[in-house]
Design a protein around this motif. Structure first.
Motif, PDB file in Angstrom:
ATOM      1  N   PRO A  96    -110.243  10.228  38.922  1.00  0.00           N
ATOM      2  CA  PRO A  96    -110.801   9.662  40.172  1.00  0.00           C
ATOM      3  C   PRO A  96    -111.269   8.218  39.972  1.00  0.00           C
ATOM      4  O   PRO A  96    -112.459   7.906  39.989  1.00  0.00           O
ATOM      5  CB  PRO A  96    -111.982  10.597  40.469  1.00  0.00           C
ATOM      6  N   TRP A  97    -110.309   7.315  39.810  1.00  0.00           N
ATOM      7  CA  TRP A  97    -110.613   5.947  39.424  1.00  0.00           C
ATOM      8  C   TRP A  97    -110.261   4.942  40.519  1.00  0.00           C
ATOM      9  O   TRP A  97    -109.280   5.097  41.233  1.00  0.00           O
ATOM     10  CB  TRP A  97    -109.815   5.558  38.175  1.00  0.00           C
ATOM     11  N   LYS A  98    -111.053   3.900  40.560  1.00  0.00           N
ATOM     12  CA  LYS A  98    -110.739   2.695  41.318  1.00  0.00           C
ATOM     13  C   LYS A  98    -110.797   1.532  40.336  1.00  0.00           C
ATOM     14  O   LYS A  98    -111.723   1.456  39.521  1.00  0.00           O
ATOM     15  CB  LYS A  98    -111.744   2.487  42.456  1.00  0.00           C
ATOM     16  N   ILE A  99    -109.816   0.650  40.390  1.00  0.00           N
ATOM     17  CA  ILE A  99    -109.738  -0.458  39.438  1.00  0.00           C
ATOM     18  C   ILE A  99    -109.704  -1.772  40.205  1.00  0.00           C
ATOM     19  O   ILE A  99    -108.857  -1.959  41.086  1.00  0.00           O
ATOM     20  CB  ILE A  99    -108.485  -0.347  38.534  1.00  0.00           C
ATOM     21  N   ASP A 100    -110.637  -2.669  39.876  1.00  0.00           N
ATOM     22  CA  ASP A 100    -110.703  -3.954  40.549  1.00  0.00           C
ATOM     23  C   ASP A 100    -110.751  -5.103  39.544  1.00  0.00           C
ATOM     24  O   ASP A 100    -111.347  -4.976  38.462  1.00  0.00           O
ATOM     25  CB  ASP A 100    -111.944  -4.043  41.444  1.00  0.00           C
ATOM     26  N   LEU A 101    -110.126  -6.199  39.924  1.00  0.00           N
ATOM     27  CA  LEU A 101    -110.231  -7.448  39.174  1.00  0.00           C
ATOM     28  C   LEU A 101    -111.213  -8.353  39.913  1.00  0.00           C
ATOM     29  O   LEU A 101    -111.038  -8.601  41.112  1.00  0.00           O
ATOM     30  CB  LEU A 101    -108.875  -8.136  39.066  1.00  0.00           C
ATOM     31  N   HIS A 154    -115.437   3.494  38.770  1.00  0.00           N
ATOM     32  CA  HIS A 154    -115.003   2.190  39.258  1.00  0.00           C
ATOM     33  C   HIS A 154    -114.940   1.232  38.080  1.00  0.00           C
ATOM     34  O   HIS A 154    -115.956   0.879  37.486  1.00  0.00           O
ATOM     35  CB  HIS A 154    -115.986   1.669  40.309  1.00  0.00           C
ATOM     36  N   TRP A 155    -113.732   0.841  37.714  1.00  0.00           N
ATOM     37  CA  TRP A 155    -113.508  -0.087  36.613  1.00  0.00           C
ATOM     38  C   TRP A 155    -113.492  -1.524  37.144  1.00  0.00           C
ATOM     39  O   TRP A 155    -112.852  -1.806  38.168  1.00  0.00           O
ATOM     40  CB  TRP A 155    -112.154   0.178  35.940  1.00  0.00           C
ATOM     41  N   THR A 168    -101.921   5.420  35.151  1.00  0.00           N
ATOM     42  CA  THR A 168    -102.499   6.482  34.329  1.00  0.00           C
ATOM     43  C   THR A 168    -103.403   7.383  35.156  1.00  0.00           C
ATOM     44  O   THR A 168    -103.364   8.616  35.022  1.00  0.00           O
ATOM     45  CB  THR A 168    -103.292   5.875  33.157  1.00  0.00           C
ATOM     46  N   ALA A 169    -104.207   6.780  36.017  1.00  0.00           N
ATOM     47  CA  ALA A 169    -105.100   7.562  36.875  1.00  0.00           C
ATOM     48  C   ALA A 169    -104.306   8.483  37.793  1.00  0.00           C
ATOM     49  O   ALA A 169    -104.677   9.652  37.995  1.00  0.00           O
ATOM     50  CB  ALA A 169    -105.982   6.622  37.688  1.00  0.00           C
ATOM     51  N   ALA A 170    -103.214   7.972  38.331  1.00  0.00           N
ATOM     52  CA  ALA A 170    -102.380   8.790  39.214  1.00  0.00           C
ATOM     53  C   ALA A 170    -101.726   9.941  38.447  1.00  0.00           C
ATOM     54  O   ALA A 170    -101.663  11.076  38.938  1.00  0.00           O
ATOM     55  CB  ALA A 170    -101.318   7.917  39.872  1.00  0.00           C
ATOM     56  N   GLN A 171    -101.262   9.651  37.243  1.00  0.00           N
ATOM     57  CA  GLN A 171    -100.573  10.659  36.444  1.00  0.00           C
ATOM     58  C   GLN A 171    -101.499  11.808  36.035  1.00  0.00           C
ATOM     59  O   GLN A 171    -101.114  12.981  36.066  1.00  0.00           O
ATOM     60  CB  GLN A 171     -99.975  10.016  35.195  1.00  0.00           C
ATOM     61  N   TYR A 172    -102.732  11.456  35.660  1.00  0.00           N
ATOM     62  CA  TYR A 172    -103.662  12.461  35.139  1.00  0.00           C
ATOM     63  C   TYR A 172    -104.747  12.857  36.142  1.00  0.00           C
ATOM     64  O   TYR A 172    -105.673  13.587  35.787  1.00  0.00           O
ATOM     65  CB  TYR A 172    -104.306  11.952  33.847  1.00  0.00           C
ATOM     66  N   HIS A 173    -104.615  12.365  37.364  1.00  0.00           N
ATOM     67  CA  HIS A 173    -105.563  12.714  38.435  1.00  0.00           C
ATOM     68  C   HIS A 173    -106.998  12.314  38.082  1.00  0.00           C
ATOM     69  O   HIS A 173    -107.941  13.069  38.339  1.00  0.00           O
ATOM     70  CB  HIS A 173    -105.487  14.214  38.750  1.00  0.00           C
ATOM     71  N   GLY A 202    -110.679   8.966  30.266  1.00  0.00           N
ATOM     72  CA  GLY A 202    -110.452   9.795  31.435  1.00  0.00           C
ATOM     73  C   GLY A 202    -110.757  11.261  31.184  1.00  0.00           C
ATOM     74  O   GLY A 202    -111.415  11.923  32.007  1.00  0.00           O
ATOM     75  N   ASN A 203    -110.299  11.783  30.061  1.00  0.00           N
ATOM     76  CA  ASN A 203    -110.539  13.196  29.747  1.00  0.00           C
ATOM     77  C   ASN A 203    -112.023  13.481  29.565  1.00  0.00           C
ATOM     78  O   ASN A 203    -112.541  14.503  30.030  1.00  0.00           O
ATOM     79  CB  ASN A 203    -109.773  13.587  28.484  1.00  0.00           C
ATOM     80  N   ALA A 204    -112.714  12.575  28.884  1.00  0.00           N
ATOM     81  CA  ALA A 204    -114.146  12.773  28.636  1.00  0.00           C
ATOM     82  C   ALA A 204    -114.942  12.756  29.940  1.00  0.00           C
ATOM     83  O   ALA A 204    -115.821  13.601  30.163  1.00  0.00           O
ATOM     84  CB  ALA A 204    -114.667  11.708  27.687  1.00  0.00           C
ATOM     85  N   LEU A 205    -114.627  11.811  30.825  1.00  0.00           N
ATOM     86  CA  LEU A 205    -115.362  11.720  32.080  1.00  0.00           C
ATOM     87  C   LEU A 205    -115.059  12.899  32.994  1.00  0.00           C
ATOM     88  O   LEU A 205    -115.938  13.353  33.742  1.00  0.00           O
ATOM     89  CB  LEU A 205    -115.049  10.392  32.776  1.00  0.00           C
ATOM     90  N   ASN A 206    -113.840  13.419  32.938  1.00  0.00           N
ATOM     91  CA  ASN A 206    -113.530  14.639  33.690  1.00  0.00           C
ATOM     92  C   ASN A 206    -114.340  15.819  33.166  1.00  0.00           C
ATOM     93  O   ASN A 206    -114.872  16.626  33.930  1.00  0.00           O
ATOM     94  CB  ASN A 206    -112.041  14.947  33.604  1.00  0.00           C
ATOM     95  N   GLU A 207    -114.430  15.926  31.846  1.00  0.00           N
ATOM     96  CA  GLU A 207    -115.212  17.013  31.241  1.00  0.00           C
ATOM     97  C   GLU A 207    -116.697  16.900  31.599  1.00  0.00           C
ATOM     98  O   GLU A 207    -117.388  17.916  31.743  1.00  0.00           O
ATOM     99  CB  GLU A 207    -115.038  17.002  29.724  1.00  0.00           C
ATOM    100  N   LEU A 208    -117.170  15.667  31.735  1.00  0.00           N
ATOM    101  CA  LEU A 208    -118.572  15.442  32.101  1.00  0.00           C
ATOM    102  C   LEU A 208    -118.793  15.554  33.606  1.00  0.00           C
ATOM    103  O   LEU A 208    -119.918  15.393  34.072  1.00  0.00           O
ATOM    104  CB  LEU A 208    -119.023  14.069  31.606  1.00  0.00           C
TER     105      LEU A 208
END
Length: 237
Positions: A182-187, A155-156, A175-180, A143-149
């Protein structure tokens, strides 16, 4: 909190840590790539080369992950984007593929840099995913790396049939909510197919996906080489 680590078995230092064995594995990768470049089937090539170098099943799995044909190497690298090209883009991630290799690298397990530049491991979920000590750290590193980039959206995709994938989805969402992030997670039942057909930048080291993706980013390599100092990396050359 679990104290379990990912990836390293008791015999791995003997199978992969010995310098002579590492050299044998590198030679085996060269032979394997030669055969694959000339159209030999992967399964029979692994068996032939594995027998020649007296590799056991776990070593052969590493050999398979590190090898590819020259045509595959060129294709995969042709469609690879640079870190700077991720700005303002949407990426789609092969969830278990990326998470498990990062957990392995952070846990000090052996990870293998293939002839195509992509990292693989010799662990896996085997139908059931179990959180390990490094799971949360791996998620935050991504998450931190993708924010920096400056990636706009992530979309996971995780394999729905894998046991505990629902719990993992909850962990990612929290985790996405806590650290803001921008993720969507699908099974989904078949993440590989979804990723291969996506118009977005794909993150995976799965050979089948890479050979079909329109664009890809080698995120595992980017993170392992910057953030996973504990990793035991075996190089193909």
């Amino acid at each position: 909190m679990t104290t379990r680590n990912r990836g390293k078995e008791g015999s791995d230092d003997r199978l992969f840590g010995d310098l002579k064995m590492q050299q044998s594995l590198k030679e085996a990768v060269k032979d394997m790539c030669y055969l694959r470049s000339r159209g030999f089937a992967e399964k029979s090539s692994v068996q032939l080369v594995g027998n020649r170098y007296k590799l056991n099943a776990r070593q052969q799995k590493a050999l398979q992950g590190m090898s590819c044909s020259e045509q595959q190497r060129i294709l995969r690298n042709t469609y690879t984007v640079t870190p700077k090209q991720l700005k303002d883009q949407t990426i789609v991630i092969d969830g278990f593929n990326l998470l498990i290799i990062l957990e392995s690298a952070l846990s000090g397990a052996y990870v293998f840099k293939g002839a195509d530049g992509y990292y693989r491991d010799v662990s896996g979920v085997h139908g059931t995913y179990k959180r390990v000590q490094k799971t949360e750290e791996a998620i935050q590193i991504v998450g931190n790396a993708l924010n920096e980039l400056e990636v706009t959206s992530v979309h996971w995709y995780f394999d729905a049939p894998v046991s505990n994938s629902g719990r993992l989805k909850t962990l990612f969402r929290e985790t996405a909510a806590q650290y803001h992030f921008p993720w969507k997670i699908d099974l989904v039942n078949n993440p590989d197919k979804v990723l291969a057909e996506s118009n977005h930048i794909v993150v995976s080291s799965d050979a089948w996906v890479l050979d079909r993706a329109q664009k890809n980013f080698n995120l595992a390599a980017y993170l392992i080489e910057r953030c996973c100092k504990e990793a035991n990396i075996i190089f193909s050359e």
